[in-house]
Design a protein around this motif. Sequence first.
Motif, PDB file in Angstrom:
ATOM      1  N   SER A 168       0.830  -1.213   0.000  1.00  0.00           N
ATOM      2  CA  SER A 168       0.000   0.000   0.000  1.00  0.00           C
ATOM      3  C   SER A 168       0.861   1.258   0.000  1.00  0.00           C
ATOM      4  O   SER A 168       0.561   2.235  -0.681  1.00  0.00           O
ATOM      5  N   LEU A 169       1.931   1.244   0.781  1.00  0.00           N
ATOM      6  CA  LEU A 169       2.811   2.402   0.871  1.00  0.00           C
ATOM      7  C   LEU A 169       3.663   2.564  -0.377  1.00  0.00           C
ATOM      8  O   LEU A 169       4.166   3.661  -0.647  1.00  0.00           O
ATOM      9  N   ALA A 170       3.843   1.495  -1.139  1.00  0.00           N
ATOM     10  CA  ALA A 170       4.629   1.565  -2.371  1.00  0.00           C
ATOM     11  C   ALA A 170       3.825   2.135  -3.531  1.00  0.00           C
ATOM     12  O   ALA A 170       4.361   2.270  -4.632  1.00  0.00           O
ATOM     13  N   TYR A 171       2.579   2.473  -3.294  1.00  0.00           N
ATOM     14  CA  TYR A 171       1.710   2.970  -4.366  1.00  0.00           C
ATOM     15  C   TYR A 171       1.984   4.459  -4.595  1.00  0.00           C
ATOM     16  O   TYR A 171       1.408   5.334  -3.940  1.00  0.00           O
ATOM     17  N   VAL A 172       2.883   4.742  -5.515  1.00  0.00           N
ATOM     18  CA  VAL A 172       3.391   6.099  -5.748  1.00  0.00           C
ATOM     19  C   VAL A 172       2.297   7.117  -6.079  1.00  0.00           C
ATOM     20  O   VAL A 172       2.367   8.272  -5.642  1.00  0.00           O
ATOM     21  N   PRO A 173       1.251   6.759  -6.840  1.00  0.00           N
ATOM     22  CA  PRO A 173       0.238   7.778  -7.193  1.00  0.00           C
ATOM     23  C   PRO A 173      -0.429   8.447  -6.001  1.00  0.00           C
ATOM     24  O   PRO A 173      -0.940   9.560  -6.133  1.00  0.00           O
ATOM     25  N   ALA A 174      -0.445   7.805  -4.855  1.00  0.00           N
ATOM     26  CA  ALA A 174      -1.151   8.370  -3.698  1.00  0.00           C
ATOM     27  C   ALA A 174      -0.621   9.745  -3.325  1.00  0.00           C
ATOM     28  O   ALA A 174      -1.392  10.641  -2.943  1.00  0.00           O
ATOM     29  N   VAL A 175       0.699   9.952  -3.405  1.00  0.00           N
ATOM     30  CA  VAL A 175       1.281  11.248  -3.088  1.00  0.00           C
ATOM     31  C   VAL A 175       1.280  12.162  -4.320  1.00  0.00           C
ATOM     32  O   VAL A 175       1.012  13.359  -4.222  1.00  0.00           O
ATOM     33  N   LEU A 176       1.551  11.588  -5.483  1.00  0.00           N
ATOM     34  CA  LEU A 176       1.632  12.406  -6.702  1.00  0.00           C
ATOM     35  C   LEU A 176       0.313  13.089  -7.037  1.00  0.00           C
ATOM     36  O   LEU A 176       0.307  14.219  -7.533  1.00  0.00           O
TER      37      LEU A 176
END
Length: 636
Positions: A168-176
């Motif tokens: 879940s934390l490796a899901y880059v779009p969440a911050v982008l």
Amino acid sequence: MVSAVSAQSASFPRFSRLVGPASVATQLLLVLYTFREVIFKPGQNLLVDHYDGIKSYFSIESFLRQPLSDGMLVKGHNYPFGEYMYYTDSTPLFTEALHVLVRIFPGLQPYGLYIYDLAILSGLVLASWLLHRILRPWKLPAALHLLACVALPWISPQTVRLQVGHMSLAYVPAVLVGIWALQEIYGRHAAGRPLSGWLVGLGLSIFVASFWHFYYLAIIGALVGLFTVVWALDLYRQDRPWWPVAWRLLLTLAVAGAAAGLTLILLDGRYAERPTGSSGYDWIGWKLQFRAFFQAQSDNHLRFIFDPQEGVPYESTAYLGAMVLYTLVVWLGLRLFRRQPAVAASEDVYGRFLGLLVLATLPMVMMALGEKYELDGGSYLIRNYFNPLFWLHKLSDRVTQFRAIGRYVWPFWWALNLSVVWGLARWWRRASLLPVRALALVLALLLVPDLVAAVRFYRKFTQRPNQLTWPAARTDMDKLTRGLPLAGYQAILPVPYFHVGSEGDYSFTIDPDDPHCTHTYQLSLLTGLPLMSHKAVRTPPYQAQELYSIFRPAGPDPALLARLDERPILVFLDSTYYNGANNYYRDILKERPGMLEAFERGDDFVRERNLQLLRRQGAWSVYAWYPRRQAAAPQP
């Protein structure tokens, strides 16, 4: 020279229509190549087979096998209590959608974990698309645009979490997506265009990201709040109206945060029982260590001038990348010799946005460093008064719920990398200074070795055999259980026992050895029986306390017995941890006598309760235990 530059400028708009699709297509091909062992062998492999990854996979798999009527309560572990999906690090929003899908189409159920992995890996492709949307208005040289869109997601500190199974934390779009929304709001405000649609989009992205993983609520929330403050101060300094946009942004953040928090409270049937704070907050292993900015991955052959030799914990991973580090060195050198080409960020709306974004994320670096920082092995202690959490902690212990504070550095990483990409593009456009353009090109190309190293790293340290649901990987456990009449059992009790998740009171925590943990998961999925052991987060401490009472000489707590029924419990014993063949538990618990005693009592429990042996296979044994029957029997 002028005509060549003009021709290049004239051709850019036509190529810009292709650079976005080219970025996404290139990223897709790279993902297919790197993770081909997972993608092209459905069900045979998982991204990881250890640590937090395997427990998340088990939570997801056991959840997918439950009826929809069970709601979000995962019944596969922590029996007889279970635990809500929101606290299992298993992407609750997507996992619930997947749950509905496999219930509607039962033929997909054996491929549930495969679909989940595809969704996580799709984040790299979606990140390239989001970066394209962020970079498109900057009118970058097409090659730089393409390279940034493809390379940056791979070298980001989020993606590294795949190594330990923090999918879940490796899901880059969440911050982008939060950065993209802020840029659009900033640009539209500068152009006098409506903001309402993007404010709604920002609020929705915060809410959705929160139910992808609740740390995103803290990370994106802090980013939006701090950016609002910095932007308002900038507008005030220019003597321009600041309150109209500031209150709308803050209201958006407040509504999204309140909606996420209240939704969790309403859906979590045990919210009132969970600890207010969390132990481990400000622990050195879970916060940013400054040298992490300069420490490349072990497989990266391009090292920075300043190359730390002592490793950093995975929670501290924040390598800025060769492009950023060497660009900063060159920039400082040019400043020193007064040869710095003018960039004039203030004249470019996006350059100004990036400047404010970097300023807004600097307090997040302070947050990631913790409330205190030790130097020289603890000889010196720096109290970090620049950390906003230092002051918020005085008001409430709830800030410690987000105890892995090293994650707050992620927006700064993106802000700095995007700013360097923008700055190199500005250098490149100075056609009259060919050495500067050549230097910009060389610095931009430093993304390539970092990208190559990242691809090599993920090919080497991810994609392992699926030991949970792929039959060929669990033959030993299948032999142990084959033919046993286990349909009438209520749960599995593994010995050595482990229970992780009561962060409010670490005196009730035993971290499992990975092989033992995996074997218990295999046993649970093969038999369809839930585990009395547990590995999740924020579990009410009384549950662990009741479960550990099983191993007391006096027997289980009456409150726990009341939660059990008359059916037997299957006890799974791995004797290698008691006969000296494996001292994992004795080693990790030697400084914690209470938990060491609980471990040692596991072997005694099997003997003292005169459990009925069902089968022995090597070091493994399975027994039948009737807790309610034994409790009712008269004591000698």
